[in-house]
Design a protein around this motif. Structure first.
Motif, PDB file in Angstrom:
ATOM      1  N   THR A 149       0.823  -1.208   0.000  1.00 37.30           N
ATOM      2  CA  THR A 149       0.000   0.000   0.000  1.00 37.30           C
ATOM      3  C   THR A 149       0.857   1.258   0.000  1.00 37.30           C
ATOM      4  N   GLN A 150       2.051   1.142   0.543  1.00 29.10           N
ATOM      5  CA  GLN A 150       2.984   2.266   0.463  1.00 29.10           C
ATOM      6  C   GLN A 150       3.352   2.573  -0.986  1.00 29.10           C
ATOM      7  N   ARG A 151       3.657   1.530  -1.755  1.00 28.89           N
ATOM      8  CA  ARG A 151       3.980   1.747  -3.165  1.00 28.89           C
ATOM      9  C   ARG A 151       2.791   2.332  -3.920  1.00 28.89           C
ATOM     10  N   ILE A 152       1.599   1.821  -3.622  1.00 28.36           N
ATOM     11  CA  ILE A 152       0.411   2.352  -4.276  1.00 28.36           C
ATOM     12  C   ILE A 152       0.203   3.818  -3.894  1.00 28.36           C
ATOM     13  N   ALA A 153       0.353   4.133  -2.604  1.00 33.52           N
ATOM     14  CA  ALA A 153       0.144   5.504  -2.147  1.00 33.52           C
ATOM     15  C   ALA A 153       1.146   6.462  -2.784  1.00 33.52           C
ATOM     16  N   VAL A 154       2.411   6.065  -2.797  1.00 36.07           N
ATOM     17  CA  VAL A 154       3.442   6.943  -3.374  1.00 36.07           C
ATOM     18  C   VAL A 154       3.191   7.154  -4.859  1.00 36.07           C
ATOM     19  N   ARG A 155       2.841   6.094  -5.579  1.00 36.18           N
ATOM     20  CA  ARG A 155       2.662   6.209  -7.028  1.00 36.18           C
ATOM     21  C   ARG A 155       1.395   6.976  -7.392  1.00 36.18           C
ATOM     22  N   THR A 156       0.303   6.738  -6.667  1.00 38.59           N
ATOM     23  CA  THR A 156      -0.926   7.459  -6.994  1.00 38.59           C
ATOM     24  C   THR A 156      -0.888   8.891  -6.486  1.00 38.59           C
ATOM     25  N   LEU A 157      -0.200   9.116  -5.376  1.00 39.14           N
ATOM     26  CA  LEU A 157      -0.125  10.459  -4.811  1.00 39.14           C
ATOM     27  C   LEU A 157       0.948  11.302  -5.473  1.00 39.14           C
ATOM     28  N   PHE A 158       2.147  10.725  -5.636  1.00 39.41           N
ATOM     29  CA  PHE A 158       3.282  11.496  -6.120  1.00 39.41           C
ATOM     30  C   PHE A 158       3.727  11.125  -7.527  1.00 39.41           C
ATOM     31  N   GLY A 159       3.219  10.018  -8.073  1.00 41.09           N
ATOM     32  CA  GLY A 159       3.640   9.592  -9.399  1.00 41.09           C
ATOM     33  C   GLY A 159       4.764   8.574  -9.318  1.00 41.09           C
ATOM     34  N   SER A 160       4.948   7.821 -10.390  1.00 38.98           N
ATOM     35  CA  SER A 160       5.937   6.741 -10.402  1.00 38.98           C
ATOM     36  C   SER A 160       7.363   7.248 -10.231  1.00 38.98           C
ATOM     37  N   GLU A 161       7.605   8.525 -10.594  1.00 39.57           N
ATOM     38  CA  GLU A 161       8.958   9.062 -10.463  1.00 39.57           C
ATOM     39  C   GLU A 161       9.405   9.140  -9.012  1.00 39.57           C
ATOM     40  N   ALA A 162       8.454   9.115  -8.055  1.00 42.05           N
ATOM     41  CA  ALA A 162       8.796   9.221  -6.634  1.00 42.05           C
ATOM     42  C   ALA A 162       8.988   7.865  -5.976  1.00 42.05           C
ATOM     43  N   ALA A 163       8.984   6.797  -6.780  1.00 45.13           N
ATOM     44  CA  ALA A 163       9.039   5.453  -6.206  1.00 45.13           C
ATOM     45  C   ALA A 163      10.259   5.249  -5.312  1.00 45.13           C
ATOM     46  N   GLY A 164      11.386   5.868  -5.616  1.00 49.00           N
ATOM     47  CA  GLY A 164      12.587   5.678  -4.833  1.00 49.00           C
ATOM     48  C   GLY A 164      12.539   6.322  -3.465  1.00 49.00           C
ATOM     49  N   ARG A 165      11.500   7.110  -3.178  1.00 45.47           N
ATOM     50  CA  ARG A 165      11.407   7.797  -1.904  1.00 45.47           C
ATOM     51  C   ARG A 165      10.478   7.066  -0.928  1.00 45.47           C
ATOM     52  N   GLU A 166      10.087   5.847  -1.268  1.00 46.37           N
ATOM     53  CA  GLU A 166       9.151   5.113  -0.427  1.00 46.37           C
ATOM     54  C   GLU A 166       9.736   4.786   0.938  1.00 46.37           C
ATOM     55  N   ALA A 167      10.979   4.305   0.974  1.00 45.31           N
ATOM     56  CA  ALA A 167      11.553   3.797   2.224  1.00 45.31           C
ATOM     57  C   ALA A 167      11.651   4.865   3.314  1.00 45.31           C
ATOM     58  N   PRO A 168      12.258   6.036   3.047  1.00 44.16           N
ATOM     59  CA  PRO A 168      12.340   7.026   4.130  1.00 44.16           C
ATOM     60  C   PRO A 168      10.976   7.546   4.569  1.00 44.16           C
TER      61      PRO A 168
END
Length: 459
Positions: A149-168
């Motif tokens: 759900t973190q990956r889904i939230a980051v991608r739908t909220l910030f776009g796929s370009e932000a995928a690398g910022r999921e962990a922090p």
């Protein structure tokens, strides 16, 4: 919170400690405390959180009145320093005209038409997770659902370009949630904002990480927008939104609404899915019915948004998980002059509480309330659920804006994964930790098995 002296009357409620009121019992186990108030003292129970006057209401009709009256005769309750640090002045916290403006700006981004656009990302992320799983593997269910759900939230909220910022973002959010729950259940809730404690220091560090990561993403979106690049994520819609005067959200407002939407799309859904798997593991008939529905409706293909209404049992599994383990386990508001509940006047400054946990587990509204029975939600169920007895997303004018997003996400993710795996977590109950959302208090481990083997009774 608004401080009010305790009355000297003889209203029936639990015995209170000097100065602390009922804080020791509430802090020890707030979920059991609310159930104790409901069962031991009735549907209208005065109690005290420190020196502050509180009332717990346990009638669905009264809960509905409370939810409907926020922004008229009640004000949203401030839940402490940590809560404000995390959510800022977002739409969940804002009041009055500021709240109305922000709600009008945020709501279009999560309407059903927009949720449809995000469904493919939900399904794609879930399918990628299923591809990494193997039958016989043992997984930490909550960790897996949180990561998904973190990956889904980051991608739908910030776009796929932000995928690398999921962990922090995820690590900081986990710390923030823990510290928020700890402060709310302890004496630090009453300390002035300038007092520093180890927990508040950890909270501030986590919020600083969130602020830094989200500011970076906002700057990237602003640069893309200035270059004429079109994006279809939630943040892009918030950046483009304008109020009735043509004014956009400020950077601070964008940060606050991003945090709010992230929590709604990640924290609540990951816990809902975790509890759904845990409940399904101990309910073979419900699991078999889920497998049958997915086989019949989907066959060998992945679900789409258009399949959502065609999966009623899948939806009912989600609704029943939300009933037994509502992510948002308490709701409160502070009475203004002239406030009334159930025809009864509520003194100004009194905090009125209702608890989805307590309401959802009340045998008057849900026979055998601890039993996992998705059939409760059948259209022809013999025991219809009273209005406002099921309120996992609140209600009234301040109902959760992301409710549709969360329900669709949970059902589609469940459909994707349940087509290929049964998560066998065993019969042992999992204790809960009531933080910002209702989290498992320990890891939930499960063995991945095929649905066919599960139906055949194989292990």
């Amino acid at each position: 919170m608004t401080a009010t002296l305790l009355p000297s009357g003889t209203e029936r409620g639990p015995r209170r400690w000097p100065l602390l009121g009922n804080l020791p019992a509430f802090a020890r186990d707030p979920l059991a405390f609310f159930e104790h108030l409901r069962d031991g003292y009735g549907d209208w129970v005065p109690w005290a959180l420190g020196p502050r006057r509180n009332v717990l209401v346990s009638q669905p009709a009264h809960a509905g009145e409370l939810l409907a009256a926020v922004e008229s005769s009640f004000s949203p309750n401030e839940l402490g320093w940590a809560f404000r640090q995390l959510l800022g002045n977002g739409v969940v916290v804002a009041t009055g005209d500021d709240w109305r403006r922000k709600r009008a700006l945020v709501q279009p981004a999560v309407r059903p038409r927009q949720v449809r656009a995000y469904a493919a990302e939900m399904v794609g992320c879930a399918d990628a997770l299923a591809a990494r799983w193997s039958a016989g593997e043992r997984v930490d269910v909550h960790r897996e659902m949180a990561g998904l759900t973190q990956r889904i939230a980051v991608r739908t909220l910030f776009g796929s370009e932000a995928a690398g910022r999921e962990a922090p973002i995820s690590a900081a959010m986990a710390t923030a949630q823990h510290e928020l729950g700890a402060e709310f259940r302890g004496v630090t809730l009453f300390l002035p904002s300038w007092v520093r404690t180890p927990g508040r220091t950890r909270m501030r560090r986590a919020v600083n990480v969130l602020d830094r990561e989200i500011a970076h993403v906002i700057r990237e979106h602003e640069r893309a927008s200035a270059a004429g690049e079109e994006r279809d994520d939630l943040l892009s819609r918030l950046l483009a939104a304008r109020d009735e005067h043509g004014h956009p959200l400020s950077r601070r407002e964008l940060r606050d609404e991003s945090i709010t939407l992230y929590i709604g799309g990640h924290e609540t859904t990951s816990t809902t899915l975790t509890w759904a798997w845990q409940l399904l593991s101990g309910a073979p008939e419900a699991r078999a019915r889920l497998t049958e529905e997915l086989d019949r409706v989907l066959g060998d293909r992945l679900p789409t948004y258009e399949d959502y209404p065609r999966l009623p049992w899948t939806q009912q599994v989600v609704k029943e998980a939300l009933r037994i383990y509502p992510p948002i386990w308490l709701i409160s508001a502070v009475a203004r002059d002239g406030a009334r509940i159930g025809g009864r006047p509520v003194p100004a400054g009194t905090t009125v509480w209702t608890s989805p946990w307590s309401l959802h587990r009340d045998p008057r509204w849900f026979p055998d309330p601890l039993a996992f029975r998705p059939e409760r939600w059948d259209d022809d169920a013999p025991d219809p659920v009273p209005e406002h007895a099921w309120i996992p997303f609140g209600g009234g004018p301040r109902a959760c804006l992301g409710a549709r997003f969360a329900l669709v996400e949970a059902a589609l993710v469940l459909a994707v994964l349940a087509r290929r795996f049964h998560l066998d977590s065993g019969p042992d109950p999992v204790p809960v930790f009531p933080g910002l959302t209702l989290q498992p208090a320990r890891p939930v481990h499960a063995v991945l098995r095929s649905p066919e083997r599960s139906r055949a009774g194989l292990t």
